[in-house]
Design a protein around this motif. Structure first.
Motif, mmCIF file in Angstrom:
data_model
loop_
_atom_site.group_PDB
_atom_site.id
_atom_site.type_symbol
_atom_site.label_atom_id
_atom_site.label_comp_id
_atom_site.label_asym_id
_atom_site.label_seq_id
_atom_site.Cartn_x
_atom_site.Cartn_y
_atom_site.Cartn_z
ATOM 1 N N GLY A 146 0.809 -1.216 0.000
ATOM 2 C CA GLY A 146 0.000 0.000 0.000
ATOM 3 C C GLY A 146 0.838 1.260 0.000
ATOM 4 N N VAL A 147 1.827 1.314 0.867
ATOM 5 C CA VAL A 147 2.707 2.484 0.946
ATOM 6 C C VAL A 147 3.479 2.657 -0.353
ATOM 7 C CG1 VAL A 147 4.710 3.458 2.130
ATOM 8 C CG2 VAL A 147 2.895 2.373 3.461
ATOM 9 N N GLU A 148 3.939 1.560 -0.920
ATOM 10 C CA GLU A 148 4.674 1.606 -2.186
ATOM 11 C C GLU A 148 3.802 2.203 -3.298
ATOM 12 O OE1 GLU A 148 7.346 -1.750 -4.083
ATOM 13 O OE2 GLU A 148 5.248 -2.114 -4.605
ATOM 14 N N ARG A 149 2.554 1.773 -3.389
ATOM 15 C CA ARG A 149 1.641 2.284 -4.410
ATOM 16 C C ARG A 149 1.345 3.766 -4.198
ATOM 17 N NH1 ARG A 149 -2.675 -2.830 -4.662
ATOM 18 N NH2 ARG A 149 -1.113 -4.370 -5.319
ATOM 19 N N LEU A 150 1.120 4.142 -2.947
ATOM 20 C CA LEU A 150 0.825 5.540 -2.641
ATOM 21 C C LEU A 150 2.015 6.435 -2.984
ATOM 22 C CD1 LEU A 150 -1.216 7.541 -1.478
ATOM 23 C CD2 LEU A 150 -0.243 7.103 0.789
ATOM 24 N N ASN A 151 3.218 5.950 -2.748
ATOM 25 C CA ASN A 151 4.417 6.743 -3.049
ATOM 26 C C ASN A 151 4.573 6.992 -4.544
ATOM 27 O OD1 ASN A 151 5.165 7.100 -0.393
ATOM 28 N ND2 ASN A 151 6.540 5.335 -0.346
ATOM 29 N N ILE A 152 4.177 6.033 -5.372
ATOM 30 C CA ILE A 152 4.207 6.235 -6.823
ATOM 31 C C ILE A 152 3.276 7.381 -7.195
ATOM 32 C CG2 ILE A 152 3.619 5.214 -9.064
ATOM 33 C CD1 ILE A 152 4.395 2.485 -7.871
ATOM 34 N N ILE A 153 2.073 7.370 -6.634
ATOM 35 C CA ILE A 153 1.075 8.398 -6.932
ATOM 36 C C ILE A 153 1.534 9.765 -6.449
ATOM 37 C CG2 ILE A 153 -1.267 9.168 -6.381
ATOM 38 C CD1 ILE A 153 -1.966 6.100 -6.178
ATOM 39 N N LYS A 154 2.123 9.798 -5.252
ATOM 40 C CA LYS A 154 2.507 11.071 -4.646
ATOM 41 C C LYS A 154 3.651 11.768 -5.379
ATOM 42 C CE LYS A 154 2.815 11.142 -0.131
ATOM 43 N NZ LYS A 154 3.131 10.664 1.238
ATOM 44 N N LYS A 155 4.350 11.061 -6.244
ATOM 45 C CA LYS A 155 5.362 11.720 -7.075
ATOM 46 C C LYS A 155 4.713 12.702 -8.049
ATOM 47 C CE LYS A 155 8.589 7.787 -6.943
ATOM 48 N NZ LYS A 155 9.689 8.442 -6.224
ATOM 49 N N LEU A 156 3.409 12.479 -8.333
ATOM 50 C CA LEU A 156 2.694 13.320 -9.289
ATOM 51 C C LEU A 156 1.507 14.057 -8.672
ATOM 52 C CD1 LEU A 156 2.714 10.810 -12.268
ATOM 53 C CD2 LEU A 156 4.098 12.865 -12.068
ATOM 54 N N LYS A 157 0.851 13.442 -7.688
ATOM 55 C CA LYS A 157 -0.306 14.046 -7.019
ATOM 56 C C LYS A 157 -0.175 13.821 -5.515
ATOM 57 C CE LYS A 157 -2.829 15.042 -10.781
ATOM 58 N NZ LYS A 157 -3.331 16.380 -11.146
ATOM 59 N N GLN A 158 -0.246 14.908 -4.754
ATOM 60 C CA GLN A 158 -0.096 14.782 -3.302
ATOM 61 C C GLN A 158 -1.432 14.780 -2.559
ATOM 62 O OE1 GLN A 158 2.017 17.121 -5.072
ATOM 63 N NE2 GLN A 158 3.363 15.338 -5.192
ATOM 64 N N SER A 159 -2.488 15.217 -3.232
ATOM 65 C CA SER A 159 -3.798 15.290 -2.574
ATOM 66 C C SER A 159 -4.879 15.342 -3.644
ATOM 67 C CB SER A 159 -3.880 16.526 -1.670
ATOM 68 O OG SER A 159 -3.726 17.714 -2.438
ATOM 69 N N GLY A 160 -6.134 15.347 -3.198
ATOM 70 C CA GLY A 160 -7.253 15.409 -4.122
ATOM 71 C C GLY A 160 -8.193 14.238 -3.904
ATOM 72 N N THR A 161 -8.927 13.882 -4.958
ATOM 73 C CA THR A 161 -9.867 12.764 -4.883
ATOM 74 C C THR A 161 -9.266 11.543 -5.564
ATOM 75 O OG1 THR A 161 -10.944 13.526 -6.916
ATOM 76 C CG2 THR A 161 -11.883 14.259 -4.824
ATOM 77 N N LEU A 162 -9.387 10.400 -4.913
ATOM 78 C CA LEU A 162 -8.828 9.149 -5.440
ATOM 79 C C LEU A 162 -9.920 8.095 -5.480
ATOM 80 C CD1 LEU A 162 -5.426 7.502 -4.624
ATOM 81 C CD2 LEU A 162 -7.510 6.135 -4.496
ATOM 82 N N LEU A 163 -10.075 7.465 -6.630
ATOM 83 C CA LEU A 163 -11.058 6.409 -6.829
ATOM 84 C C LEU A 163 -10.323 5.119 -7.167
ATOM 85 C CD1 LEU A 163 -14.193 5.871 -7.159
ATOM 86 C CD2 LEU A 163 -13.786 6.115 -9.621
ATOM 87 N N ASP A 164 -10.537 4.090 -6.351
ATOM 88 C CA ASP A 164 -9.897 2.790 -6.582
ATOM 89 C C ASP A 164 -10.944 1.820 -7.124
ATOM 90 O OD1 ASP A 164 -7.948 0.790 -6.575
ATOM 91 O OD2 ASP A 164 -8.471 0.149 -4.550
ATOM 92 N N ILE A 165 -10.768 1.393 -8.377
ATOM 93 C CA ILE A 165 -11.730 0.508 -9.029
ATOM 94 C C ILE A 165 -11.364 -0.942 -8.725
ATOM 95 C CG2 ILE A 165 -12.879 -0.063 -11.197
ATOM 96 C CD1 ILE A 165 -11.782 2.548 -12.343
ATOM 97 N N GLY A 166 -12.361 -1.723 -8.331
ATOM 98 C CA GLY A 166 -12.086 -3.101 -7.923
ATOM 99 C C GLY A 166 -11.366 -3.119 -6.591
ATOM 100 N N CYS A 167 -11.883 -2.342 -5.650
ATOM 101 C CA CYS A 167 -11.150 -2.069 -4.401
ATOM 102 C C CYS A 167 -11.152 -3.237 -3.417
ATOM 103 C CB CYS A 167 -11.712 -0.827 -3.733
ATOM 104 S SG CYS A 167 -13.453 -0.952 -3.262
ATOM 105 N N GLY A 168 -11.993 -4.260 -3.633
ATOM 106 C CA GLY A 168 -11.980 -5.423 -2.750
ATOM 107 C C GLY A 168 -12.334 -5.068 -1.323
ATOM 108 N N ILE A 169 -11.505 -5.507 -0.378
ATOM 109 C CA ILE A 169 -11.757 -5.215 1.030
ATOM 110 C C ILE A 169 -11.256 -3.827 1.439
ATOM 111 C CG2 ILE A 169 -11.683 -7.665 1.657
ATOM 112 C CD1 ILE A 169 -8.915 -6.998 2.990
ATOM 113 N N GLY A 170 -10.656 -3.090 0.493
ATOM 114 C CA GLY A 170 -10.318 -1.694 0.728
ATOM 115 C C GLY A 170 -9.018 -1.426 1.443
ATOM 116 N N TRP A 171 -8.094 -2.395 1.452
ATOM 117 C CA TRP A 171 -6.865 -2.176 2.225
ATOM 118 C C TRP A 171 -5.996 -1.069 1.639
ATOM 119 C CZ3 TRP A 171 -2.254 -3.079 -0.291
ATOM 120 C CH2 TRP A 171 -2.287 -3.944 -1.397
#
Length: 318
Positions: free
Chosen positions: A114-139
């Motif tokens: 989870g942290v690894e994925r978030l760090n990839i995103i934060k290189k380009l976007k630090q805040s805002g709205t995030l939609l996770d498609i096929g989120c499963g149990i939401g971890w």
């Protein structure tokens, strides 16, 4: 392309690849086929989703289902799909399986992946709205909500109820309920291979994203060491849940056809972990131990060569 630098963080195989991992995954696949057959059944895929050609050749056979390769464009896909996807994803068996597979080690998943994925995103976007498609149990959303306003999309009614009652995470059943130009970030981890129409999915994501919004997708890489070595034993080869099997070429074609700018495409697999599981299953403990101890340099080399079994693509809406 945007360069994504990621160090290789060792994976705890005791959390991710137990002794019976391959057999459990195969049993889960058989259960999924059974649910569809007892429900509305399967329909035959008449033509390639990308190029429309009806000509194909056998790629592999897995648990009564043929996986075929389009002889025109090279896309690999299941020869049949469920007539009704609720047969797969909305019953209580699916909920219990998802909880068993993901919730028991969700703490490890959040810390390692989870942290690894978030760090990839934060290189380009630090805040805002995030939609996770096929989120499963939401971890993943549990990790992302400290930086973003989060919501999920999950076809499973039982899982969406679980998300709301247990974690307070809002979700939609389908993307049809999501407004245009409403998300700064859209993620889909191990998602695009599940849908009946990948092109339609990418077009819809493009619609949902705000201008300059980004999309991060993960999907299995059919040109990987795991697919070549394990063949039909590969846990990622699992129709009718996984309907499409992409490589860099076919996934890039889809992204360009949907008008996305491709920021990067790369692999970061668990091929060594799958080999480890195979050796454990064969009771080759010494080989399994070697693979676990040497996973760093082995997996890093596989990923650098582009043959990791999980592919990542980072897209931008202009």
């Amino acid at each position: 392309m945007t360069k994504i630098f990621e160090e290789y963080i060792p994976i705890d195989y005791s959390q991710m690849r137990s002794n019976d991992f391959l057999s459990r995954m195969n049993q889960s696949n058989l259960s999924a086929i059974d649910r569809v057959e007892k429900g509305h059944g399967f329909k035959i895929v008449q033509a390639c989703n990308f190029c429309g050609s009806s000509k194909s050749k056998l790629y592999l056979h897995k648990n009564t289902i043929d996986i075929v390769e389009c002889t025109k464009c090279g896309l690999i896909y299941s020869s049949v799909v469920p007539k009704n996807f609720n047969d797969l994803y909305s019953d209580e068996e699916y909920l219990s399986t998802a909880i068993e597979m993901y919730e028991k080690n969700s703490t490890f998943r959040k810390q390692r992946f989870g942290v690894e994925r978030l760090n990839i995103i934060k290189k380009l976007k630090q805040s805002g709205t995030l939609l996770d498609i096929g989120c499963g149990i939401g971890w993943f959303l549990e990790v992302a909500k400290d930086n973003f306003d989060v919501a999920g999309v999950e076809i499973s009614d039982s899982l969406r109820n679980y998300l709301k009652e247990k974690k307070g995470i809002p979700s939609y059943k389908t993307l049809n309920f999501v407004d245009d130009n409403s998300a700064d970030v859209v993620t889909g981890f191990d998602l695009i291979e599940h849908v009946s129409d990948p092109y339609e999915l990418l077009n819809t994501i493009y619609r949902i994203l705000k201008p300059k919004g980004i999309c991060l997708l993960y999907t299995p890489n059919v040109d990987s060491i795991s697919f070549k070595l394990l063949k039909e034993k590969n846990s990622l080869l699992c129709p009718p849940e996984h309907l499409y099997y992409f490589n860099k070429s076919t996934l890039t074609k889809y992204a360009k056809k949907s008008c996305f700018e491709i920021l990067n495409i790369w692999t970061k697999g668990i091929d060594v972990g799958d080999m480890y599981a195979m050796e454990l299953n064969s009771r080759n403990e010494r080989i399994a131990e070697y693979l676990s101890e040497n996973q760093n340099w082995m997996q890093h080399s596989i990923d650098e060569a582009g043959f990791g079994n999980h592919m990542r693509i980072l897209l931008k809406k202009n």
